[in-house]
Design a protein around this motif. Sequence first.
Motif, PDB file in Angstrom:
ATOM      1  N   ARG A 155       0.837  -1.192   0.000  1.00 21.36           N
ATOM      2  CA  ARG A 155       0.000   0.000   0.000  1.00 21.36           C
ATOM      3  C   ARG A 155       0.872   1.243   0.000  1.00 21.36           C
ATOM      4  N   LEU A 156       0.339   2.340  -0.532  1.00 23.27           N
ATOM      5  CA  LEU A 156       0.911   3.663  -0.332  1.00 23.27           C
ATOM      6  C   LEU A 156       0.311   4.204   0.950  1.00 23.27           C
ATOM      7  N   ILE A 157       1.059   4.980   1.694  1.00 20.02           N
ATOM      8  CA  ILE A 157       0.523   5.641   2.888  1.00 20.02           C
ATOM      9  C   ILE A 157       0.372   7.121   2.579  1.00 20.02           C
ATOM     10  N   SER A 158      -0.772   7.669   2.898  1.00 10.86           N
ATOM     11  CA  SER A 158      -1.003   9.116   2.872  1.00 10.86           C
ATOM     12  C   SER A 158      -1.416   9.519   4.271  1.00 10.86           C
ATOM     13  N   SER A 159      -0.806  10.565   4.784  1.00  7.05           N
ATOM     14  CA  SER A 159      -1.094  10.996   6.147  1.00  7.05           C
ATOM     15  C   SER A 159      -0.750  12.472   6.283  1.00  7.05           C
ATOM     16  N   THR A 160      -0.635  12.931   7.515  1.00  7.00           N
ATOM     17  CA  THR A 160      -0.185  14.296   7.795  1.00  7.00           C
ATOM     18  C   THR A 160       0.798  14.257   8.951  1.00  7.00           C
ATOM     19  N   VAL A 161       1.639  15.299   9.015  1.00 10.41           N
ATOM     20  CA  VAL A 161       2.563  15.463  10.140  1.00 10.41           C
ATOM     21  C   VAL A 161       2.363  16.860  10.708  1.00 10.41           C
ATOM     22  N   LYS A 162       2.844  17.070  11.921  1.00 10.62           N
ATOM     23  CA  LYS A 162       2.748  18.390  12.552  1.00 10.62           C
ATOM     24  C   LYS A 162       3.613  19.390  11.794  1.00 10.62           C
ATOM     25  N   PHE A 163       3.081  20.604  11.640  1.00  6.93           N
ATOM     26  CA  PHE A 163       3.835  21.686  10.997  1.00  6.93           C
ATOM     27  C   PHE A 163       3.740  22.904  11.889  1.00  6.93           C
ATOM     28  N   SER A 164       4.878  23.447  12.290  1.00  7.06           N
ATOM     29  CA  SER A 164       4.868  24.637  13.142  1.00  7.06           C
ATOM     30  C   SER A 164       5.525  25.789  12.391  1.00  7.06           C
ATOM     31  N   GLY A 165       5.179  26.986  12.779  1.00  8.64           N
ATOM     32  CA  GLY A 165       5.758  28.166  12.153  1.00  8.64           C
ATOM     33  C   GLY A 165       4.837  28.846  11.167  1.00  8.64           C
ATOM     34  N   ASN A 166       3.601  28.392  11.075  1.00 10.52           N
ATOM     35  CA  ASN A 166       2.625  29.012  10.192  1.00 10.52           C
ATOM     36  C   ASN A 166       1.333  29.148  10.996  1.00 10.52           C
ATOM     37  N   ASP A 167       0.753  30.344  10.994  1.00  8.25           N
ATOM     38  CA  ASP A 167      -0.441  30.587  11.810  1.00  8.25           C
ATOM     39  C   ASP A 167      -1.679  29.841  11.315  1.00  8.25           C
ATOM     40  N   PHE A 168      -1.705  29.471  10.046  1.00  9.91           N
ATOM     41  CA  PHE A 168      -2.909  28.872   9.468  1.00  9.91           C
ATOM     42  C   PHE A 168      -2.784  27.382   9.181  1.00  9.91           C
ATOM     43  N   ILE A 169      -1.583  26.918   8.920  1.00 11.75           N
ATOM     44  CA  ILE A 169      -1.383  25.519   8.545  1.00 11.75           C
ATOM     45  C   ILE A 169      -0.702  24.801   9.702  1.00 11.75           C
ATOM     46  N   LYS A 170      -1.401  23.863  10.299  1.00 14.66           N
ATOM     47  CA  LYS A 170      -0.877  23.127  11.451  1.00 14.66           C
ATOM     48  C   LYS A 170      -0.486  21.689  11.093  1.00 14.66           C
ATOM     49  N   ARG A 171      -0.953  21.185   9.948  1.00  9.51           N
ATOM     50  CA  ARG A 171      -0.647  19.822   9.518  1.00  9.51           C
ATOM     51  C   ARG A 171      -0.158  19.864   8.073  1.00  9.51           C
ATOM     52  N   LEU A 172       0.880  19.106   7.770  1.00 16.79           N
ATOM     53  CA  LEU A 172       1.455  19.022   6.438  1.00 16.79           C
ATOM     54  C   LEU A 172       1.116  17.650   5.847  1.00 16.79           C
TER      55      LEU A 172
ATOM     56  N   PRO B 293       5.080  -2.850   2.266  1.00 16.02           N
ATOM     57  CA  PRO B 293       4.334  -4.058   2.630  1.00 16.02           C
ATOM     58  C   PRO B 293       3.189  -3.711   3.587  1.00 16.02           C
ATOM     59  N   LYS B 294       2.059  -4.308   3.351  1.00 13.94           N
ATOM     60  CA  LYS B 294       0.870  -4.023   4.145  1.00 13.94           C
ATOM     61  C   LYS B 294       1.105  -4.243   5.641  1.00 13.94           C
ATOM     62  N   GLU B 295       1.897  -5.254   5.984  1.00 10.95           N
ATOM     63  CA  GLU B 295       2.123  -5.544   7.409  1.00 10.95           C
ATOM     64  C   GLU B 295       3.011  -4.512   8.095  1.00 10.95           C
ATOM     65  N   LYS B 296       3.621  -3.607   7.350  1.00  8.33           N
ATOM     66  CA  LYS B 296       4.477  -2.563   7.925  1.00  8.33           C
ATOM     67  C   LYS B 296       3.733  -1.230   8.134  1.00  8.33           C
ATOM     68  N   ILE B 297       2.472  -1.149   7.755  1.00  7.09           N
ATOM     69  CA  ILE B 297       1.731   0.115   7.828  1.00  7.09           C
ATOM     70  C   ILE B 297       1.692   0.663   9.253  1.00  7.09           C
ATOM     71  N   ARG B 298       1.309  -0.131  10.219  1.00  4.23           N
ATOM     72  CA  ARG B 298       1.188   0.340  11.607  1.00  4.23           C
ATOM     73  C   ARG B 298       2.528   0.861  12.118  1.00  4.23           C
ATOM     74  N   GLU B 299       3.591   0.120  11.862  1.00  4.60           N
ATOM     75  CA  GLU B 299       4.922   0.523  12.302  1.00  4.60           C
ATOM     76  C   GLU B 299       5.332   1.859  11.661  1.00  4.60           C
ATOM     77  N   CYS B 300       5.049   2.004  10.377  1.00  2.00           N
ATOM     78  CA  CYS B 300       5.374   3.256   9.683  1.00  2.00           C
ATOM     79  C   CYS B 300       4.529   4.419  10.202  1.00  2.00           C
ATOM     80  N   MET B 301       3.274   4.175  10.486  1.00  2.00           N
ATOM     81  CA  MET B 301       2.415   5.232  11.025  1.00  2.00           C
ATOM     82  C   MET B 301       2.892   5.679  12.398  1.00  2.00           C
ATOM     83  N   ASP B 302       3.411   4.759  13.190  1.00  2.00           N
ATOM     84  CA  ASP B 302       3.970   5.140  14.493  1.00  2.00           C
ATOM     85  C   ASP B 302       5.120   6.123  14.320  1.00  2.00           C
ATOM     86  N   VAL B 303       5.952   5.914  13.304  1.00  2.00           N
ATOM     87  CA  VAL B 303       7.064   6.829  13.028  1.00  2.00           C
ATOM     88  C   VAL B 303       6.533   8.162  12.491  1.00  2.00           C
TER      89      VAL B 303
END
Length: 129
Positions: A55-72, A81-91
């Motif tokens: 699978r491809l993973i699409s998500s967001t991460v925290k972004f600081s330094g912009n008053d309007f955009i908090k997630r990137l 590999p599908k079985e690595k999704i949870r581990e990658c999301m933790d990172v």
Amino acid sequence: MEKIEKNELVCTICPVSCHLVILEDKTEESGYKVETATCKRGIQCGIKELTNPTRLISSTVKFSGNDFIKRLPVRTDIEIPKEKIRECMDVINYIEVHSDVKMGDVLAENICQTDANIIASRTVTTNLK
């Protein structure tokens, strides 16, 4: 009499969304026969989903330094590999960006030893200047 394993799934390669029936078949090179696929890509999709689902993973991460955009928005640059999704999301959940970023910039390399990089899906600048 030998029991034949039968799997059913929906192909996600194109908008047709074929309902695939996949049977074990020792005479096929892959070991599987895919029925009801309307194209070769559907056959490949069915076999890959049973033997090595990714699978491809699409998500967001925290972004600081912009008053309007908090997630990137971010994504993996290749399927993992599908079985690595949870581990990658933790990172991914620990990543925080504090500076300007351009679409395609690598934010994390070789995440969880998958050869995939986490890349920015949007260009965002800080307003700290």
